[in-house]
Each structure stands twice: as C-alpha cells, then as structure tokens.
Write a protein that holds these residues in place. Structure first.
Motif, PDB file in Angstrom:
ATOM      1  N   MET A   1       0.857  -1.164   0.000  1.00 16.48           N
ATOM      2  CA  MET A   1       0.000   0.000   0.000  1.00 16.48           C
ATOM      3  C   MET A   1       0.902   1.224   0.000  1.00 16.48           C
ATOM      4  O   MET A   1       1.941   1.235   0.644  1.00 16.48           O
ATOM      5  N   ARG A   2       0.487   2.222  -0.731  1.00 20.80           N
ATOM      6  CA  ARG A   2       1.273   3.448  -0.856  1.00 20.80           C
ATOM      7  C   ARG A   2       0.363   4.642  -0.594  1.00 20.80           C
ATOM      8  O   ARG A   2      -0.775   4.675  -1.049  1.00 20.80           O
ATOM      9  N   ALA A   3       0.904   5.624   0.133  1.00 19.83           N
ATOM     10  CA  ALA A   3       0.146   6.842   0.414  1.00 19.83           C
ATOM     11  C   ALA A   3       1.020   8.057   0.165  1.00 19.83           C
ATOM     12  O   ALA A   3       2.201   8.069   0.518  1.00 19.83           O
ATOM     13  N   VAL A   4       0.435   9.063  -0.449  1.00 17.52           N
ATOM     14  CA  VAL A   4       1.044  10.384  -0.534  1.00 17.52           C
ATOM     15  C   VAL A   4       0.271  11.235   0.465  1.00 17.52           C
ATOM     16  O   VAL A   4      -0.937  11.437   0.319  1.00 17.52           O
ATOM     17  N   VAL A   5       0.973  11.678   1.502  1.00 20.61           N
ATOM     18  CA  VAL A   5       0.353  12.412   2.605  1.00 20.61           C
ATOM     19  C   VAL A   5       0.798  13.863   2.510  1.00 20.61           C
ATOM     20  O   VAL A   5       2.000  14.146   2.518  1.00 20.61           O
ATOM     21  N   GLN A   6      -0.164  14.770   2.438  1.00 26.20           N
ATOM     22  CA  GLN A   6       0.142  16.193   2.331  1.00 26.20           C
ATOM     23  C   GLN A   6      -0.523  16.948   3.475  1.00 26.20           C
ATOM     24  O   GLN A   6      -1.725  16.800   3.695  1.00 26.20           O
TER      25      GLN A   6
ATOM     26  N   ASP B   1      -1.697  -6.745  -1.421  1.00 26.75           N
ATOM     27  CA  ASP B   1      -2.015  -6.090  -0.151  1.00 26.75           C
ATOM     28  C   ASP B   1      -3.152  -6.824   0.549  1.00 26.75           C
ATOM     29  O   ASP B   1      -4.023  -7.414  -0.097  1.00 26.75           O
ATOM     30  N   THR B   2      -3.141  -6.753   1.882  1.00 26.57           N
ATOM     31  CA  THR B   2      -4.173  -7.388   2.706  1.00 26.57           C
ATOM     32  C   THR B   2      -4.663  -6.378   3.739  1.00 26.57           C
ATOM     33  O   THR B   2      -4.207  -5.231   3.769  1.00 26.57           O
ATOM     34  N   GLU B   3      -5.537  -6.830   4.618  1.00 24.51           N
ATOM     35  CA  GLU B   3      -6.008  -5.965   5.702  1.00 24.51           C
ATOM     36  C   GLU B   3      -4.869  -5.564   6.634  1.00 24.51           C
ATOM     37  O   GLU B   3      -4.944  -4.521   7.275  1.00 24.51           O
ATOM     38  N   LEU B   4      -3.815  -6.376   6.710  1.00 31.38           N
ATOM     39  CA  LEU B   4      -2.662  -6.010   7.543  1.00 31.38           C
ATOM     40  C   LEU B   4      -2.012  -4.723   7.040  1.00 31.38           C
ATOM     41  O   LEU B   4      -1.657  -3.845   7.833  1.00 31.38           O
ATOM     42  N   GLU B   5      -1.852  -4.601   5.721  1.00 31.41           N
ATOM     43  CA  GLU B   5      -1.277  -3.380   5.152  1.00 31.41           C
ATOM     44  C   GLU B   5      -2.206  -2.189   5.372  1.00 31.41           C
ATOM     45  O   GLU B   5      -1.754  -1.083   5.682  1.00 31.41           O
ATOM     46  N   ALA B   6      -3.514  -2.414   5.225  1.00 29.48           N
ATOM     47  CA  ALA B   6      -4.476  -1.326   5.429  1.00 29.48           C
ATOM     48  C   ALA B   6      -4.428  -0.823   6.869  1.00 29.48           C
ATOM     49  O   ALA B   6      -4.447   0.390   7.115  1.00 29.48           O
ATOM     50  N   GLU B   7      -4.336  -1.726   7.820  1.00 21.63           N
ATOM     51  CA  GLU B   7      -4.274  -1.336   9.231  1.00 21.63           C
ATOM     52  C   GLU B   7      -2.959  -0.625   9.541  1.00 21.63           C
ATOM     53  O   GLU B   7      -2.938   0.400  10.217  1.00 21.63           O
ATOM     54  N   TRP B   8      -1.844  -1.159   9.042  1.00 29.17           N
ATOM     55  CA  TRP B   8      -0.542  -0.534   9.283  1.00 29.17           C
ATOM     56  C   TRP B   8      -0.526   0.891   8.728  1.00 29.17           C
ATOM     57  O   TRP B   8      -0.103   1.828   9.405  1.00 29.17           O
ATOM     58  N   MET B   9      -0.988   1.050   7.481  1.00 34.79           N
ATOM     59  CA  MET B   9      -0.970   2.365   6.839  1.00 34.79           C
ATOM     60  C   MET B   9      -1.890   3.337   7.572  1.00 34.79           C
ATOM     61  O   MET B   9      -1.537   4.504   7.779  1.00 34.79           O
ATOM     62  N   SER B  10      -3.053   2.875   7.984  1.00 33.93           N
ATOM     63  CA  SER B  10      -4.006   3.736   8.693  1.00 33.93           C
ATOM     64  C   SER B  10      -3.402   4.264   9.983  1.00 33.93           C
ATOM     65  O   SER B  10      -3.484   5.460  10.284  1.00 33.93           O
TER      66      SER B  10
ATOM     67  N   LEU C   1     -10.159  -3.056   0.625  1.00 40.41           N
ATOM     68  CA  LEU C   1      -8.998  -2.630   1.410  1.00 40.41           C
ATOM     69  C   LEU C   1      -8.997  -1.117   1.608  1.00 40.41           C
ATOM     70  O   LEU C   1      -8.629  -0.621   2.678  1.00 40.41           O
ATOM     71  N   TYR C   2      -9.411  -0.379   0.587  1.00 42.18           N
ATOM     72  CA  TYR C   2      -9.572   1.073   0.731  1.00 42.18           C
ATOM     73  C   TYR C   2     -10.627   1.365   1.802  1.00 42.18           C
ATOM     74  O   TYR C   2     -10.415   2.202   2.689  1.00 42.18           O
ATOM     75  N   GLU C   3     -11.753   0.659   1.744  1.00 38.84           N
ATOM     76  CA  GLU C   3     -12.819   0.868   2.731  1.00 38.84           C
ATOM     77  C   GLU C   3     -12.364   0.480   4.133  1.00 38.84           C
ATOM     78  O   GLU C   3     -12.723   1.140   5.110  1.00 38.84           O
TER      79      GLU C   3
ATOM     80  N   THR D   1       4.013   0.593   2.715  1.00 46.52           N
ATOM     81  CA  THR D   1       3.984  -0.416   3.761  1.00 46.52           C
ATOM     82  C   THR D   1       5.250  -1.261   3.663  1.00 46.52           C
ATOM     83  O   THR D   1       5.809  -1.437   2.580  1.00 46.52           O
ATOM     84  N   PRO D   2       5.712  -1.775   4.794  1.00 49.17           N
ATOM     85  CA  PRO D   2       6.889  -2.647   4.766  1.00 49.17           C
ATOM     86  C   PRO D   2       6.629  -3.877   3.889  1.00 49.17           C
ATOM     87  O   PRO D   2       5.480  -4.290   3.709  1.00 49.17           O
ATOM     88  N   GLN D   3       7.692  -4.477   3.373  1.00 49.94           N
ATOM     89  CA  GLN D   3       7.558  -5.640   2.498  1.00 49.94           C
ATOM     90  C   GLN D   3       6.893  -6.813   3.200  1.00 49.94           C
ATOM     91  O   GLN D   3       6.152  -7.558   2.594  1.00 49.94           O
ATOM     92  N   ARG D   4       7.171  -6.972   4.478  1.00 51.46           N
ATOM     93  CA  ARG D   4       6.594  -8.102   5.217  1.00 51.46           C
ATOM     94  C   ARG D   4       5.925  -7.597   6.476  1.00 51.46           C
ATOM     95  O   ARG D   4       6.551  -6.969   7.311  1.00 51.46           O
ATOM     96  N   LEU D   5       4.669  -7.907   6.599  1.00 47.12           N
ATOM     97  CA  LEU D   5       3.940  -7.557   7.824  1.00 47.12           C
ATOM     98  C   LEU D   5       3.506  -8.816   8.523  1.00 47.12           C
ATOM     99  O   LEU D   5       3.273  -9.816   7.954  1.00 47.12           O
TER     100      LEU D   5
END
Length: 150
Positions: A1-6, A37-46, A105-107, A146-150
């Motif tokens: 997962m990738r985010a651009v945060v401004q 990506d999985t829910e783990l990436e969504a939770e980590w990024m959030s 995953l977005y939701e 997100t890190p390569q391995r969660l």
C-alpha cells in the motif's frame, strides 16, 4: 500500500457537479492499493497516517500528529500511485490491485483511520474520476509505503 500524505490548510475533492467533500486544516491522503495487499497493510498504513508527527508544536517543531491538532483527513483512492513508466512513455498499472480486490482494502483503511482518529474521515468516490484541490501547508508532503513483510 502506498500513500502520498500532504499537510494542508484546506483540501477538497469533487466528482461531477453535485458531489463534493472538503476539509480545513489537516491531511490530504492519496491512497493506492498494490497487488498482494491485505487488511494487515491497510491497518498498518491507517495507524501510520494518523500517528505521523508532522504538525508544529508550540516550539515550532514538527512534533504533533493530526489527531492532536483537531485536524481532519481527506482520503482519496488513487491506483495511479503504482504506475510504472520505466519502459516507454505510457505508464502501466500492473502493480495496482484489481478494482474488486482494492475497494474493500480502501474501505478498511477508511474505517481504521476513523477509529484511530476518533472522528469521521472525508473521502472521494472510489473508482470515479475526481478533481482534487488543495492548499499545501509548508509544503509538507511524504510518500509512505507499507513494509515488504507484515
């Protein structure tokens, strides 16, 4: 997962002439979901987005997360964050998750950010063409993966 945060003074997103979301001071986040990506990436990024200490404290140092400032978050899906233009001039998007896999995953990220932030998150409209406007504050812009391995 990738985010651009401004970090923004204000931001808005529109789709067509009748739908519009906007925030004042806070974060505009463009979020892309990758293949695998999985829910783990969504939770980590959030969690990472809400806990980023990129707002100034009383001493003028970037030391406060958005939730401590009372700021808002506008979250916009953007599959083009995984665009690859390394060969040729037309980007390919094979690194982006398929629409049917990415949407849940977005939701999940929206719900998780709301939980960590303690208030509703403004969003764009998944899978639709949108117009995004912002007044960047700083400017402060970060790219998170997100890190390569969660």
């Amino acid at each position: 997962m990738r985010a651009v945060v401004q970090r923004v003074l204000s931001a808005s997103v529109a789709a067509g002439s009748s739908r519009h979301s906007e925030i004042g001071r806070g974060l505009l986040v463009l979020l892309g979901v990758a293949q695998g990506d999985t829910e783990l990436e969504a939770e980590w990024m959030s969690r990472k987005i809400v806990q980023l200490r990129i707002f100034d404290d009383a001493a003028g140092r970037m030391n406060l997360p958005v939730r401590d400032t009372g700021g808002d978050i506008l979250l916009v899906s953007q599959f083009t964050l995984y665009g690859d233009a390394s060969r040729g001039n037309r980007p390919g998007f094979s690194g982006s998750a398929d629409f049917e896999k990415a949407r849940p995953l977005y939701e999940k990220a929206v719900r998780s950010i709301e939980q960590h932030l303690g208030k509703p998150v403004m969003t764009g409209w998944y899978g639709e063409a949108m117009q995004v406007a912002l007044i960047n504050d700083g400017p402060v812009t970060l790219i998170l993966d997100t890190p390569q391995r969660l």
